[in-house]
Design a protein around this motif. Structure first.
Motif, short mmCIF file in Angstrom:
data_model
loop_
_atom_site.label_atom_id
_atom_site.label_comp_id
_atom_site.label_asym_id
_atom_site.label_seq_id
_atom_site.Cartn_x
_atom_site.Cartn_y
_atom_site.Cartn_z
N PHE A 169 3.91 -14.08 -7.14
CA PHE A 169 4.22 -12.70 -7.49
C PHE A 169 5.05 -12.64 -8.77
CE2 PHE A 169 7.67 -14.15 -4.75
CZ PHE A 169 8.82 -13.69 -5.40
N TYR A 170 4.85 -11.54 -9.49
CA TYR A 170 5.67 -11.23 -10.66
C TYR A 170 5.99 -9.75 -10.60
CZ TYR A 170 7.19 -10.56 -15.48
OH TYR A 170 7.93 -10.24 -16.60
N MET A 171 7.28 -9.44 -10.49
CA MET A 171 7.73 -8.05 -10.36
C MET A 171 8.59 -7.72 -11.57
SD MET A 171 8.71 -8.41 -6.29
CE MET A 171 9.07 -6.69 -5.97
N GLN A 172 8.13 -6.78 -12.36
CA GLN A 172 8.80 -6.40 -13.60
C GLN A 172 9.40 -5.01 -13.43
OE1 GLN A 172 6.21 -6.16 -17.00
NE2 GLN A 172 7.88 -6.44 -18.45
N TYR A 173 10.71 -4.89 -13.67
CA TYR A 173 11.42 -3.64 -13.42
C TYR A 173 11.90 -3.00 -14.71
CZ TYR A 173 11.99 -5.36 -8.59
OH TYR A 173 11.78 -5.83 -7.31
N LYS A 174 11.94 -1.67 -14.67
CA LYS A 174 12.60 -0.91 -15.72
C LYS A 174 13.65 -0.03 -15.05
CE LYS A 174 11.91 2.37 -19.51
NZ LYS A 174 10.95 3.21 -20.26
N ASN A 175 14.90 -0.16 -15.51
CA ASN A 175 16.04 0.58 -14.93
C ASN A 175 16.23 0.26 -13.45
OD1 ASN A 175 16.70 1.97 -17.34
ND2 ASN A 175 15.06 3.45 -16.93
N GLU B 95 13.73 4.57 -11.32
CA GLU B 95 13.31 3.19 -11.55
C GLU B 95 11.79 3.07 -11.54
OE1 GLU B 95 15.82 0.49 -8.93
OE2 GLU B 95 16.02 2.45 -7.97
N ARG B 96 11.32 2.04 -12.19
CA ARG B 96 9.88 1.76 -12.18
C ARG B 96 9.65 0.27 -11.98
NH1 ARG B 96 5.62 4.50 -16.23
NH2 ARG B 96 6.14 6.14 -14.73
N THR C 169 0.84 -1.19 0.00
CA THR C 169 0.00 0.00 0.00
C THR C 169 0.88 1.24 0.00
OG1 THR C 169 -0.10 0.11 2.41
CG2 THR C 169 -1.76 -1.22 1.30
N SER C 170 0.29 2.38 -0.33
CA SER C 170 1.05 3.63 -0.32
C SER C 170 1.56 3.93 1.07
CB SER C 170 0.17 4.79 -0.81
OG SER C 170 -0.10 4.68 -2.17
N THR C 171 2.79 4.45 1.13
CA THR C 171 3.40 4.75 2.40
C THR C 171 4.16 6.06 2.27
OG1 THR C 171 4.85 3.88 4.13
CG2 THR C 171 5.46 3.40 1.85
N ASN C 172 4.81 6.48 3.34
CA ASN C 172 5.55 7.73 3.33
C ASN C 172 7.04 7.46 3.20
OD1 ASN C 172 3.15 9.28 3.87
ND2 ASN C 172 3.31 8.66 6.01
N GLY C 173 7.75 8.37 2.54
CA GLY C 173 9.18 8.21 2.41
C GLY C 173 9.58 7.52 1.13
N ALA C 174 10.79 6.93 1.15
CA ALA C 174 11.34 6.28 -0.04
C ALA C 174 10.41 5.18 -0.54
CB ALA C 174 12.72 5.71 0.27
N GLY C 175 10.30 5.04 -1.84
CA GLY C 175 9.40 4.07 -2.43
C GLY C 175 9.78 2.64 -2.08
N ALA D 143 -2.42 -5.53 -8.36
CA ALA D 143 -1.47 -4.96 -9.33
C ALA D 143 -1.10 -3.57 -8.84
CB ALA D 143 -2.09 -4.89 -10.72
N GLY D 144 0.19 -3.26 -8.89
CA GLY D 144 0.64 -1.96 -8.42
C GLY D 144 1.87 -1.48 -9.16
N ILE D 145 2.03 -0.16 -9.19
CA ILE D 145 3.19 0.47 -9.83
C ILE D 145 3.91 1.32 -8.79
CG2 ILE D 145 3.96 2.08 -11.60
CD1 ILE D 145 1.55 1.30 -13.27
N ALA D 146 5.23 1.22 -8.77
CA ALA D 146 6.04 2.03 -7.88
C ALA D 146 7.17 2.67 -8.67
CB ALA D 146 6.60 1.20 -6.73
N ASN D 147 7.53 3.87 -8.29
CA ASN D 147 8.65 4.58 -8.90
C ASN D 147 9.61 5.03 -7.81
OD1 ASN D 147 7.81 5.22 -11.96
ND2 ASN D 147 5.98 5.40 -10.66
#
Length: 739
Positions: free
Chosen positions: A538-544, A515-516, A167-173, A495-499
């Protein structure tokens, strides 16, 4: 490209002496006992409060960053009762070692001092950590240094570890996990606790805790602690002092909390590991940090090759229950940190330190200190509407970090210089985020949506990289649903997206792309009287994605590089099985694949596409289990087991970079003696770590460099490794007296 750099320092330029003042400790202890005795004597005359609403308000403190059972999020909760049996001096990562997908390591080899954790292969700078909803990660390095919070586990109410984006949190992703810690707050009844423990390698912990109980809507509780250890590794000593104080005002629908905690630490550096195979086999405790050769050619070690840091946290929380539907929380916080690490440098170039030559000598032995002073302050807030099957939460945070980095030379072999700064720079960071979370139930289905907008403004100057003045804007959406099949079974999809923005060191290393992460989770929860099972794919797909290269920079910090495209997928299973009345099993296992796609590496002077390679420090299998047998009332015997599969310490699948699999067993014994005559109870605890005396290394580093000197015109890539040995069989034992 994997590059050779030198060892590692965990705090960039950081870390003052950690010797607690004995007189101050005695005064604090006297005050604690006086407060307890006063409150205990008068408590019988106090009208008992209705604490139902107060307990609800206590949950508001962390509701903004935590998941609940209806949310389609993968998480594990840990209570203070589960932490207590092994809380004998080891740090928080070690206490959480047996959770799913968690891998831990420690510099000193025995779990005291500098300790770290990885979750799903993601290191501490990828794990978002909050304390009562307030960010704890260092803003620039994004790392978490639990050594700055000595004995913090003794002041915890509960912990939630979310795996994945969560879930969304505070601070670094969160790029591997979120660790949400809630401290103890309102305590209705007066109490006092004295605990003491000790064991192998001169390890000892002493803790005094108290609570006044609730009087006229006011309650005070606190803790002071001292932890020290010689460490398993040579000279890897640590001396820490920690404290926690909490003033609570509670009345009907209002809760005000002022919380302050922190500590001081002095730790001899043990960051080099072992590169020599002979030493690894025959002298596993050897520590090269601080080693130098004197004018007579004798090998010596500098006594003060230490890391010194103190940190103080201040939090003010206001929680309000406006009606049966609306609650809110607003927090103000301030963290003050200051410290340095000291190093002996042999044959250093004086010009590099802005020092003049001495009678024709341009090089000299010297002692330097690298300092970090920082201020971190801001606010977090949330507003919650909950009615029937609808749960809506609005929240966010606005925080500012001011970091000052500088280095000083305090001694040279020829003269003692005036206070000089051979570098002086800064890093300032503003972090603002807003989020909205909604949960709606229709029949057996609960839908969940979470939208976050985050802005990061970073300014920094350094002699190691070009001036930075960057702004990042991230949109992080998450959504999912939970379907309650029946009273025992539920399935969820997420499903979620983090940057995530680069760290300070990434600017130095040239890896400055944000990063994404795209995270997909599918889970099944089974909850029966004697068996609970949580299964998650789980499946975690990263870019950079910034992956660990395995190499270290010139002060020992791990180096990351952008890997282009990469992914992690796997399955996690955790369970609690009450086989019979006196026997309980708590196994968990993670099976995964962690790959870089089309990874490029320059070997022997030629840039090569190595195809799909394993991501560094990402084992394919992690297994944990706790088997608890209770032969008689209040006696628990727990056998703990942790297996971590083979890992590559670099991203090029070199066999030289393999960190071998290891399988370690611990034995934890507790007995609760209820007295209720002056002393309420005594909890006796014993812990035997690594009971089979297994030789293993839980961490290491891998480096490469090009050698073009052996054969003119021919470039050969040379590989090297280092390892961090962990202690063989060792023990801790202690007792906690409750009054």
């Amino acid at each position: 490209m994997e590059i050779l750099f030198n060892k590692r320092n965990k705090k960039q330029e950081a870390r003052p002496e950690a010797k607690p003042n004995g007189a101050k400790l005695n005064k604090i202890a006297f005050y604690c006992l006086f407060s307890f005795l006063f409150s205990h004597a008068s408590y019988s005359q106090e009208k008992v409060q209705d604490t139902t609403k107060v307990n609800q308000l206590d949950e508001v403190l962390v509701s903004g960053v935590r998941a609940n059972k209806k949310n389609p999020v993968t998480y594990t909760n840990v209570t203070k009762e589960e932490i207590a049996p092994r809380n004998l001096g080891q740090d928080i990562p070690i206490l959480l070692n047996y959770l799913p997908s968690v891998v831990t390591t420690t510099d000193a080899g025995n779990g005291v001092g500098y300790t770290y954790m990885r979750v799903r292969g993601a290191d501490g700078s990828r794990i978002n950590v909050t304390l009562n909803g307030v960010p704890f990660n260092d803003s620039e390095s994004q790392g978490t240094y639990f050594v700055d919070l000595p004995d913090f586990a003794s002041s915890l109410e509960s912990v939630q570890l979310q795996r994945g984006v969560g879930t969304s949190t505070n601070g670094a992703g969160a790029f591997g996990a979120s660790l949400n810690m809630q401290t103890k707050s309102f305590q209705e009844k007066a109490y006092a606790e004295i605990s003491s423990s000790g064991g192998s390698f001169g390890t000892r912990k002493h803790t005094l805790a108290f609570g006044t109980g609730l009087h006229d809507n006011l309650e005070i509780n606190g803790r002071i602690s001292q932890i020290a250890s010689d460490g398993y590794i040579d000279r890897a000593s640590t001396n820490m002092f920690g404290y926690f104080f909490n003033i609570n005002y509670v009345k009907k629908s209002t809760s005000l909390q002022f919380i302050t905690f922190g500590g001081k630490e002095k730790t001899y550096q043990a960051w080099n590991g072992l590169e020599d195979p002979y030493l690894l086999e025959n002298n596993r405790t050897f520590n090269s940090v601080g080693m130098y050769t004197d004018e007579n050619g004798n090998t010596k070690f500098y006594d003060d090759e230490t890391d010194n840091y103190w940190q103080h946290h201040f939090q003010l929380h206001w929680s309000e229950k406006w009606s049966e539907k609306w609650t809110s929380n607003v927090a103000l916080h301030y963290t003050l940190g200051k410290g340095y690490y000291e190093q002996y440098r042999e044959d250093a170039d004086l010009a590099d330190y802005n020092l003049p030559d001495f009678e024709g000598n341009s090089v000299a032995d010297l002692v330097r200190q690298k300092w970090l002073k920082n201020d971190f302050f801001g606010t977090t807030f949330s507003l919650n509407y909950k009615h029937n099957k609808t749960d809506i939460l609005f929240g966010g945070a606005a925080n500012r970090y001011l970091g000052k980095h500088f280095g000083e030379v305090v001694w040279t072999q020829f003269y003692v210089p005036n206070a000089n700064k051979y570098y002086d720079n800064y890093g300032n960071k503003d972090d603002v985020n807003f989020y909205a979370k909604a949960s709606q139930t229709f029949g057996k289905i609960n839908f969940f949506a979470d939208l976050q907008y985050r802005m990061v403004f970073y300014k920094a100057i350094s002699e190691d990289f070009a001036d930075v003045n960057d702004t990042f804007r991230f949109f992080n959406p998450k959504a999912g649903a939970t379907y309650q099949l029946n009273s025992k079974n539920a399935i969820y999809v997420y499903a979620g997206i983090a940057n995530k923005e680069p760290r300070r060191d990434d600017y130095e290393n040239g890896s400055i792309k944000p990063e994404r992460l795209f995270d997909y989770e599918l889970g099944w929860k089974y909850n029966a009287k004697k068996v609970t099972v949580n299964t998650n794919a789980f499946y975690m797909q990263y870019k950079n994605q910034l992956v660990l290269t395995g190499a270290l920079n010139d002060v020992g910090s791990p180096i990351f590089t952008n890997s282009g495209h990469s992914y992690r997928y796997g399955i996690e299973i955790e369970s609690v099985i009450k086989a019979i009345k006196k026997l309980t099993f708590q196994p968990n296992i993670t099976l995964s694949q962690n790959k870089n796609k089309d990874f490029y590496f320059q070997r022997d002077g030629v840039l090569q596409n190595l195809g799909n390679t394993n991501i560094a420090f990402s084992p394919d299998i992690v297994f944990g289990n706790a088997t608890t047998y209770s032969p008689i009332k209040n006696l628990n015997l727990t056998l703990l087991n942790k297996f971590v599969g083979k890992q590559f310490m670099g991203n090029i699948d070199s066999q030289a970079s393999v960190l071998k699999a290891y399988n370690v067993h611990d034995l934890n014994v507790t007995y609760l003696w209820n007295i209720n005559k002056g002393i309420k109870s005594i909890l006796f605890s014993g812990l035997v770590n690594n009971i089979f005396d297994y030789k293993y290394e839980s961490n290491g580093y891998f480096y490469t460099y090009d050698d073009d000197f052996s054969t003119p015109g021919v470039i050969t890539t040379i590989e090297g490794t280092g390892y961090y040995p962990q202690a063989g069989i060792n023990f801790l034992a202690g007792a906690t007296l409750k009054f």
